[in-house]
Design a protein around this motif. Structure first.
Motif, PDB file in Angstrom:
ATOM      1  N   LEU A 116     -11.457 -16.408   4.387  1.00 59.48           N
ATOM      2  CA  LEU A 116     -10.639 -17.442   3.746  1.00 59.48           C
ATOM      3  C   LEU A 116     -10.814 -17.415   2.233  1.00 59.48           C
ATOM      4  N   ASP A 117     -12.042 -17.251   1.771  1.00 62.60           N
ATOM      5  CA  ASP A 117     -12.305 -17.175   0.328  1.00 62.60           C
ATOM      6  C   ASP A 117     -11.554 -16.007  -0.314  1.00 62.60           C
ATOM      7  N   LEU A 118     -11.578 -14.860   0.352  1.00 62.00           N
ATOM      8  CA  LEU A 118     -10.896 -13.689  -0.185  1.00 62.00           C
ATOM      9  C   LEU A 118      -9.389 -13.909  -0.261  1.00 62.00           C
ATOM     10  N   LEU A 119      -8.823 -14.473   0.803  1.00 59.00           N
ATOM     11  CA  LEU A 119      -7.389 -14.718   0.836  1.00 59.00           C
ATOM     12  C   LEU A 119      -6.969 -15.677  -0.269  1.00 59.00           C
ATOM     13  N   ILE A 120      -7.737 -16.742  -0.449  1.00 59.94           N
ATOM     14  CA  ILE A 120      -7.423 -17.719  -1.485  1.00 59.94           C
ATOM     15  C   ILE A 120      -7.610 -17.124  -2.871  1.00 59.94           C
ATOM     16  N   ASP A 139       0.086  -7.526  -3.136  1.00 59.43           N
ATOM     17  CA  ASP A 139      -1.265  -7.383  -3.704  1.00 59.43           C
ATOM     18  C   ASP A 139      -2.330  -7.759  -2.688  1.00 59.43           C
ATOM     19  N   VAL A 140      -2.073  -8.829  -1.937  1.00 56.67           N
ATOM     20  CA  VAL A 140      -3.037  -9.263  -0.918  1.00 56.67           C
ATOM     21  C   VAL A 140      -3.185  -8.187   0.156  1.00 56.67           C
ATOM     22  N   LYS A 141      -2.070  -7.570   0.540  1.00 60.27           N
ATOM     23  CA  LYS A 141      -2.133  -6.499   1.535  1.00 60.27           C
ATOM     24  C   LYS A 141      -2.991  -5.334   1.048  1.00 60.27           C
ATOM     25  N   LYS A 142      -2.881  -5.019  -0.243  1.00 52.75           N
ATOM     26  CA  LYS A 142      -3.617  -3.883  -0.800  1.00 52.75           C
ATOM     27  C   LYS A 142      -5.086  -4.210  -1.046  1.00 52.75           C
ATOM     28  N   ASP A 143      -5.368  -5.456  -1.433  1.00 55.21           N
ATOM     29  CA  ASP A 143      -6.716  -5.805  -1.895  1.00 55.21           C
ATOM     30  C   ASP A 143      -7.599  -6.441  -0.832  1.00 55.21           C
ATOM     31  N   PHE A 144      -6.996  -7.171   0.112  1.00 59.19           N
ATOM     32  CA  PHE A 144      -7.783  -7.973   1.053  1.00 59.19           C
ATOM     33  C   PHE A 144      -8.677  -7.122   1.949  1.00 59.19           C
ATOM     34  N   LEU A 145      -8.096  -6.128   2.614  1.00 61.80           N
ATOM     35  CA  LEU A 145      -8.862  -5.334   3.575  1.00 61.80           C
ATOM     36  C   LEU A 145     -10.004  -4.545   2.930  1.00 61.80           C
ATOM     37  N   GLN A 192      -7.304  -3.183 -10.126  1.00 63.96           N
ATOM     38  CA  GLN A 192      -7.046  -1.762  -9.859  1.00 63.96           C
ATOM     39  C   GLN A 192      -5.594  -1.431  -9.543  1.00 63.96           C
ATOM     40  N   ALA A 193      -4.773  -2.476  -9.323  1.00 70.08           N
ATOM     41  CA  ALA A 193      -3.341  -2.289  -9.075  1.00 70.08           C
ATOM     42  C   ALA A 193      -3.117  -1.258  -7.967  1.00 70.08           C
ATOM     43  N   ASP A 194      -2.473  -0.127  -8.277  1.00 69.94           N
ATOM     44  CA  ASP A 194      -2.160   0.892  -7.271  1.00 69.94           C
ATOM     45  C   ASP A 194      -3.130   2.072  -7.334  1.00 69.94           C
ATOM     46  N   ALA A 195      -4.406   1.769  -7.398  1.00 66.94           N
ATOM     47  CA  ALA A 195      -5.417   2.824  -7.455  1.00 66.94           C
ATOM     48  C   ALA A 195      -5.313   3.726  -6.218  1.00 66.94           C
ATOM     49  N   PRO A 196      -5.515   5.044  -6.384  1.00 66.80           N
ATOM     50  CA  PRO A 196      -5.368   5.987  -5.261  1.00 66.80           C
ATOM     51  C   PRO A 196      -6.249   5.644  -4.063  1.00 66.80           C
ATOM     52  N   TRP A 197      -7.466   5.162  -4.296  1.00 67.38           N
ATOM     53  CA  TRP A 197      -8.367   4.917  -3.173  1.00 67.38           C
ATOM     54  C   TRP A 197      -7.868   3.801  -2.257  1.00 67.38           C
ATOM     55  N   LYS A 198      -6.989   2.924  -2.771  1.00 67.65           N
ATOM     56  CA  LYS A 198      -6.456   1.857  -1.931  1.00 67.65           C
ATOM     57  C   LYS A 198      -5.528   2.401  -0.847  1.00 67.65           C
ATOM     58  N   LYS A 199      -5.007   3.615  -1.078  1.00 69.54           N
ATOM     59  CA  LYS A 199      -4.110   4.220  -0.100  1.00 69.54           C
ATOM     60  C   LYS A 199      -4.843   4.593   1.175  1.00 69.54           C
ATOM     61  N   TRP A 200      -6.186   4.657   1.106  1.00 68.10           N
ATOM     62  CA  TRP A 200      -6.957   4.964   2.312  1.00 68.10           C
ATOM     63  C   TRP A 200      -6.714   3.915   3.389  1.00 68.10           C
ATOM     64  N   PHE A 201      -6.464   2.677   2.944  1.00 68.44           N
ATOM     65  CA  PHE A 201      -6.319   1.570   3.879  1.00 68.44           C
ATOM     66  C   PHE A 201      -4.861   1.320   4.260  1.00 68.44           C
ATOM     67  N   ASP A 209       1.272  -4.416  10.328  1.00 70.17           N
ATOM     68  CA  ASP A 209       2.633  -4.901  10.108  1.00 70.17           C
ATOM     69  C   ASP A 209       3.527  -4.577  11.308  1.00 70.17           C
ATOM     70  N   GLN A 210       3.364  -3.371  11.851  1.00 72.02           N
ATOM     71  CA  GLN A 210       4.168  -2.955  13.002  1.00 72.02           C
ATOM     72  C   GLN A 210       3.855  -3.807  14.219  1.00 72.02           C
ATOM     73  N   LYS A 211       2.574  -4.137  14.391  1.00 71.55           N
ATOM     74  CA  LYS A 211       2.187  -4.990  15.512  1.00 71.55           C
ATOM     75  C   LYS A 211       2.780  -6.382  15.349  1.00 71.55           C
ATOM     76  N   GLY A 212       2.779  -6.875  14.102  1.00 74.57           N
ATOM     77  CA  GLY A 212       3.333  -8.203  13.833  1.00 74.57           C
ATOM     78  C   GLY A 212       4.822  -8.244  14.112  1.00 74.57           C
ATOM     79  N   GLN A 213       5.550  -7.178  13.755  1.00 76.00           N
ATOM     80  CA  GLN A 213       6.988  -7.131  13.983  1.00 76.00           C
ATOM     81  C   GLN A 213       7.297  -7.009  15.471  1.00 76.00           C
TER      82      GLN A 213
END
Length: 214
Positions: A116-120, A139-145, A192-201, A209-213
């Motif tokens: 919850l702290d991270l999301l907020i 941004d939350v999708k990229k940073d939260f996990l 870090q915005a669109d840092a390459p290492w974030k693409k790992w996740f 997202d596919q499961k949610g849809q």
């Protein structure tokens, strides 16, 4: 140093919530300065900045991050640790400092308070920086996990010592010292915005997202 500690203890006894708010705001702001310093140093090493490019602290961003610590982390953290101790000690009737007592606290903190702290935090930083709803969601999708996975490997060990040895009234102070590093880490991730290492996740996020849809 001893006088400073006595002064803090006195402030905590007389004005517990205000003291926690001020100390949290200060440490989160300091953590953001650390994050900006780390980011600047990283960019220079990657030759994305020239060697003569001096570090210029974004004080607006420091104020935004400090406000998060002051308005959210301080008061919420104070009442969270007080209530968590009461609930597990009185309602669940677990023996203080026992294995079950500490384990229950660590589990509750990691499964409820941490995510919850991270999301907020990431949502607040996005909106406070003037981003739109869609931008904040991305941004939350990229940073939260990434942040959640890293913190899941660190905070349980920090909290075991906290819940086992530190009195409840000082638990947020103990956490705040680690939050100095944590706020540096979170602010760094947010920068870090669109840092390459974030693409790992990205595959994990896409799958969710596919499961949610579906």
């Amino acid at each position: 140093m001893l006088k400073l500690w006595r002064w803090y203890r006195n402030c905590l006894a007389v004005h517990p919530v205000k003291t926690q708010m001020i100390s949290s705001g200060f440490l989160w702001g300091l953590g953001d300065i650390g994050a900006q310093t780390v980011t600047h140093s990283t960019l220079r090493k990657q030759h994305q900045l020239t060697e003569d490019k001096e570090l210029k602290i974004n004080w607006k961003r420091v104020a935004i991050t400090s406000t998060f610590g002051f308005a959210y982390d301080g008061p919420v953290g104070h009442y969270w640790y007080e209530y968590l101790d009461y609930y597990i000690r009185v309602r669940l009737q677990l023996q203080p400092k026992s294995f079950k007592f500490v384990t229950a606290k660590v589990a509750a903190d990691g499964l409820l308070c941490g995510p919850l702290d991270l999301l907020i935090f990431f949502s607040y930083m996005g909106f406070a920086s003037g981003k739109s709803m869609d931008q904040v969601k991305e941004d939350v999708k990229k940073d939260f996990l990434p942040a959640l996975l890293v913190e899941a490997g660190v905070w349980p060990f920090v909290q075991v010592a906290n819940f086992r040895f530190v009195p409840v009234r000082y638990q947020l102070l103990y956490v705040n010292f680690f939050c100095l590093l944590d706020s540096t880490f979170l602010s760094w991730i947010e920068q870090q915005a669109d840092a390459p290492w974030k693409k790992w996740f990205a595959p994990i996020v896409t799958l969710e997202d596919q499961k949610g849809q579906a």
